[in-house]
Design an enzyme around this catalytic site. Structure first.
Site, short mmCIF file in Angstrom:
data_model
loop_
_atom_site.label_atom_id
_atom_site.label_comp_id
_atom_site.label_asym_id
_atom_site.label_seq_id
_atom_site.Cartn_x
_atom_site.Cartn_y
_atom_site.Cartn_z
CB ILE A 1 -0.95 0.00 1.22
CG1 ILE A 1 -1.77 -1.32 1.24
CG2 ILE A 1 -1.89 1.19 1.17
CD1 ILE A 1 -2.55 -1.55 2.52
CG ASP B 1 13.24 -1.72 12.94
OD1 ASP B 1 12.34 -1.19 13.62
OD2 ASP B 1 13.26 -2.94 12.68
CB SER C 1 -6.99 -3.28 10.03
OG SER C 1 -7.62 -4.43 9.56
CB ALA C 2 -12.10 -3.75 8.36
CE1 TYR D 1 -1.72 -6.19 10.99
CE2 TYR D 1 -3.97 -6.96 10.74
CZ TYR D 1 -2.97 -6.07 10.42
OH TYR D 1 -3.23 -5.04 9.55
CE LYS E 1 -2.22 -2.58 11.50
NZ LYS E 1 -1.27 -1.57 11.02
CG PHE F 1 -13.43 -2.38 4.89
CD1 PHE F 1 -13.25 -1.12 5.47
CD2 PHE F 1 -14.32 -3.24 5.49
CE1 PHE F 1 -13.96 -0.73 6.61
CE2 PHE F 1 -15.05 -2.86 6.63
CZ PHE F 1 -14.86 -1.62 7.18
CG ASN F 2 -10.74 -7.65 2.77
OD1 ASN F 2 -11.46 -7.11 3.61
ND2 ASN F 2 -10.29 -8.87 2.93
CG ASN G 1 -4.24 -11.22 2.51
OD1 ASN G 1 -3.11 -10.82 2.73
ND2 ASN G 1 -5.19 -11.14 3.40
NE ARG H 1 -8.45 -17.29 6.73
CZ ARG H 1 -8.01 -16.35 5.88
NH1 ARG H 1 -6.88 -16.51 5.23
NH2 ARG H 1 -8.71 -15.25 5.68
P1 NAD Z 1 3.50 -4.53 3.51
O1 NAD Z 1 4.08 -5.59 4.37
O2 NAD Z 1 3.55 -4.71 2.04
O3 NAD Z 1 4.18 -3.12 3.87
C1 NAD Z 1 4.65 -2.81 5.16
C2 NAD Z 1 6.06 -2.27 5.00
O4 NAD Z 1 6.56 -1.90 6.26
C3 NAD Z 1 7.03 -3.28 4.39
O5 NAD Z 1 7.73 -2.67 3.32
C4 NAD Z 1 7.97 -3.63 5.54
O6 NAD Z 1 9.24 -3.97 5.10
C5 NAD Z 1 7.91 -2.36 6.36
N1 NAD Z 1 8.20 -2.53 7.78
C6 NAD Z 1 7.66 -3.43 8.64
N2 NAD Z 1 8.16 -3.24 9.87
C7 NAD Z 1 9.03 -2.22 9.80
C8 NAD Z 1 9.85 -1.55 10.75
N3 NAD Z 1 9.88 -1.92 12.03
N4 NAD Z 1 10.62 -0.53 10.33
C9 NAD Z 1 10.60 -0.13 9.04
N5 NAD Z 1 9.86 -0.71 8.11
C10 NAD Z 1 9.06 -1.75 8.48
O7 NAD Z 1 1.99 -4.32 3.99
P2 NAD Z 1 0.82 -3.46 3.32
O8 NAD Z 1 -0.20 -4.41 2.82
O9 NAD Z 1 1.36 -2.44 2.43
O10 NAD Z 1 0.21 -2.79 4.63
C11 NAD Z 1 0.61 -1.51 5.07
C12 NAD Z 1 -0.05 -1.20 6.40
O11 NAD Z 1 -1.47 -1.30 6.23
C13 NAD Z 1 0.31 -2.18 7.51
O12 NAD Z 1 0.41 -1.45 8.72
C14 NAD Z 1 -0.86 -3.12 7.55
O13 NAD Z 1 -1.05 -3.69 8.82
C15 NAD Z 1 -2.01 -2.18 7.20
N6 NAD Z 1 -3.17 -2.87 6.62
C16 NAD Z 1 -2.99 -3.70 5.55
C17 NAD Z 1 -4.08 -4.38 5.02
C18 NAD Z 1 -3.91 -5.35 3.88
O14 NAD Z 1 -4.79 -6.19 3.68
N7 NAD Z 1 -2.85 -5.26 3.07
C19 NAD Z 1 -5.35 -4.17 5.56
C20 NAD Z 1 -5.50 -3.30 6.65
C21 NAD Z 1 -4.39 -2.65 7.17
C1 WQD Z 2 -10.82 -12.92 2.27
C2 WQD Z 2 -11.87 -14.02 2.11
C3 WQD Z 2 -11.39 -15.97 3.43
C4 WQD Z 2 -7.71 -17.03 1.28
C5 WQD Z 2 -7.33 -10.09 6.26
C6 WQD Z 2 -7.04 -9.62 7.66
C7 WQD Z 2 -7.51 -8.20 7.84
C8 WQD Z 2 -6.93 -7.29 6.74
C9 WQD Z 2 -7.14 -7.85 5.38
C10 WQD Z 2 -4.90 -6.37 7.55
C11 WQD Z 2 -12.24 -14.70 3.43
C12 WQD Z 2 -11.32 -16.28 1.95
C13 WQD Z 2 -8.88 -16.42 1.69
C14 WQD Z 2 -7.81 -18.33 0.69
C15 WQD Z 2 -10.20 -18.26 0.95
N1 WQD Z 2 -5.51 -7.20 6.86
N2 WQD Z 2 -10.09 -16.99 1.53
N3 WQD Z 2 -9.06 -18.88 0.54
O1 WQD Z 2 -9.37 -12.46 6.20
O2 WQD Z 2 -10.91 -10.73 5.16
O3 WQD Z 2 -8.74 -10.03 6.05
O4 WQD Z 2 -6.68 -9.23 5.32
O5 WQD Z 2 -5.35 -5.58 8.35
O6 WQD Z 2 -7.11 -7.80 9.11
O7 WQD Z 2 -7.72 -10.46 8.58
O8 WQD Z 2 -8.75 -11.34 4.00
O9 WQD Z 2 -7.88 -12.12 1.85
O10 WQD Z 2 -7.41 -13.48 3.92
O11 WQD Z 2 -9.71 -13.44 2.99
O12 WQD Z 2 -11.30 -18.80 0.79
O13 WQD Z 2 -6.81 -18.96 0.32
O14 WQD Z 2 -11.31 -15.05 1.28
O15 WQD Z 2 -11.94 -17.02 4.14
O16 WQD Z 2 -13.60 -15.03 3.34
P1 WQD Z 2 -9.54 -11.24 5.43
P2 WQD Z 2 -8.34 -12.60 3.17
#
Ligand code: NAD
Ligand code: WQD
Length: 336
Positions: free
Chosen positions: A12, A58, A124-125, A149, A153, A178-179, A199, A292
């Site tokens: 992101i 870091d 996060s949601a 995790y 948050k 959200f996702n 995911n 799951r």
């Molecule tokens: P990502 O793992 O791709 O990006 C996170 C980045 O942070 C990585 O580049 C990692 O190397 C860096 N990082 C981790 N710990 C660090 C530290 N201590 N110091 C410096 N760098 C560090 O993840 P993303 O999907 O881009 O998510 C970004 C943020 O959004 C995260 O905080 C995640 O929890 C949150 N988030 C993600 C999702 C999702 O589904 N992807 C959903 C909700 C919230």
């Molecule tokens: C989506 C749907 C699974 C994988 C997670 C975190 C949430 C946020 C986003 C960070 C669900 C189904 C998945 C697979 C499947 N992250 N699924 N087979 O669980 O909604 O959210 O990522 O903050 O905190 O919990 O996302 O992509 O894992 O799953 O059937 O191999 O797909 O059961 O219904 P989720 P997901």
């Protein structure tokens, strides 16, 4: 205007860096590459046509972070850095609490010592837990998270809220994603998970490209239209644009605000599989397996507060999300 982006090399973060540069902001990126590759930074420069400062550091390293604030004039921080794998967090809770909570505490301390009190945080949601009924609204109760995790948050939201209560000069935006799925239109940056994807979308694209044999659909006996889990998938570029709006708000004044960033529409696992097959022209092999642990049936947002207060709304639909995820995967079969 110079914005520090923690975790800017990640999924992101990298998309948000491009939108920040496109919008005319200067950026300073900090990442330790725990879950990302240096190549993503080259591609941000390539796609934006702009250079930017980068520090391999870091965020728990207070001295290193302080140097960055002393070297650069940082106006605000967008804080993505953190660990994000739900399953892994159950195996390594200490590492997750240390990195996510410890990292955020160090960051906030360095920020205030350097007079920077504006932060946009990746929440996060997941903070809504499992007892609220979708559509989820920002006013609903949070907590009851089911894994370390999610609890990080939830706790960070409390920490940042307490920080604001103690000092109302802060401007804090808590964004509940959200996702996120999809990728930049160019196919040059996207999600690059290590090992077996947790995911749904990266798993689907890896099955489609032939890296994995079969998608396991986790349960088809939920109380949803087709029995599979329903989620609010949002295009990562829409999400990135939401950060620009939240940033404008924190730059414009003080306060603590919470926003859902979602589309407001839920799709089931099988809806996503079908949409992906249509967008890519590739058949996705799948089988139904047990639920799951920790999953809920349905989770989608009410995104109206972000529209009313930030003027932001997700524009990209599920087809475009699938097309863009597929372009990224097919052009980069092994990631970066
Ligand atoms: P990502 O793992 O791709 O990006 C996170 C980045 O942070 C990585 O580049 C990692 O190397 C860096 N990082 C981790 N710990 C660090 C530290 N201590 N110091 C410096 N760098 C560090 O993840 P993303 O999907 O881009 O998510 C970004 C943020 O959004 C995260 O905080 C995640 O929890 C949150 N988030 C993600 C999702 C999702 O589904 N992807 C959903 C909700 C919230
Ligand atoms: C989506 C749907 C699974 C994988 C997670 C975190 C949430 C946020 C986003 C960070 C669900 C189904 C998945 C697979 C499947 N992250 N699924 N087979 O669980 O909604 O959210 O990522 O903050 O905190 O919990 O996302 O992509 O894992 O799953 O059937 O191999 O797909 O059961 O219904 P989720 P997901």
């Amino acid at each position: 205007m110079s914005i520090l982006v923690t975790g800017g090399a990640g999924y992101i973060g990298s998309h948000t860096c491009i939108e920040l540069l496109n919008a005319g902001y200067e950026i300073v990126v900090v990442d330790n590459f725990y879950n990302s590759k240096k190549e993503s930074l080259n591609r941000i420069a390539e796609l934006s046509g702009k250079q930017f400062a980068f520090y391999e550091c870091d965020i728990r390293d207070a001295e290193g972070m302080d140097k960055i604030f002393k070297n650069e004039k940082i106006d605000a921080v967008i804080h993505f850095a953190g660990l994000k794998a739900v399953g892994e967090s159950c195996q390594k809770p200490v590492e997750y609490y240390d990195n996510n909570i410890g990292g955020t505490l160090t960051l906030c301390d360095v920020m205030r010592k350097n007079g920077c009190k504006k932060i946009v945080f990746s929440s996060s949601a997941t903070v809504y837990g499992s007892n609220n009924i979708s559509p989820l609204k920002e006013t609903m109760q949070t907590g009851g998270t089911t894994n370390p995790y999610g609890t990080t948050k939830y706790m960070i939201e409390i920490i940042l809220s307490d920080l604001f209560k103690s000092d109302e000069e802060w401007a804090i935006s808590l964004l509940r994603y959200f996702n996120p799925i999809g990728a930049h239109k160019s196919g040059r940056i996207g999600e690059d998970p290590n090992g077996i994807p947790n995911n749904l979308m990266p798993f689907i694209t890896q099955v489609a490209i032939g890296k994995r044999e079969c998608l396991s659909v986790f349960g088809d006996d939920y109380d949803t239209p087709d029995g599979t889990g329903v989620r609010d998938y949002i295009h990562v570029v829409d999400l990135a644009l939401g950060h620009i709006k939240a940033l404008e708000k924190v730059l414009g004044g003080t306060g603590l605000d919470i926003y859902n960033l979602g589309t407001g529409t839920g799709y089931s696992v099988l809806d996503v599989v079908k949409a992906f097959e249509k967008a890519s022209g590739v058949k996705v092999n799948y089988k139904i397996v047990d639920r799951r642990p920790g999953d809920i049936a349905t989770c989608y947002s009410d995104p109206s507060k972000a529209l009313e207060e930030l003027g932001w709304k997700a524009e990209r639909g599920i087809e475009e999300m699938c097309e863009d995820s597929w372009r990224w995967q097919s052009q980069n079969p092994n990631g970066y």
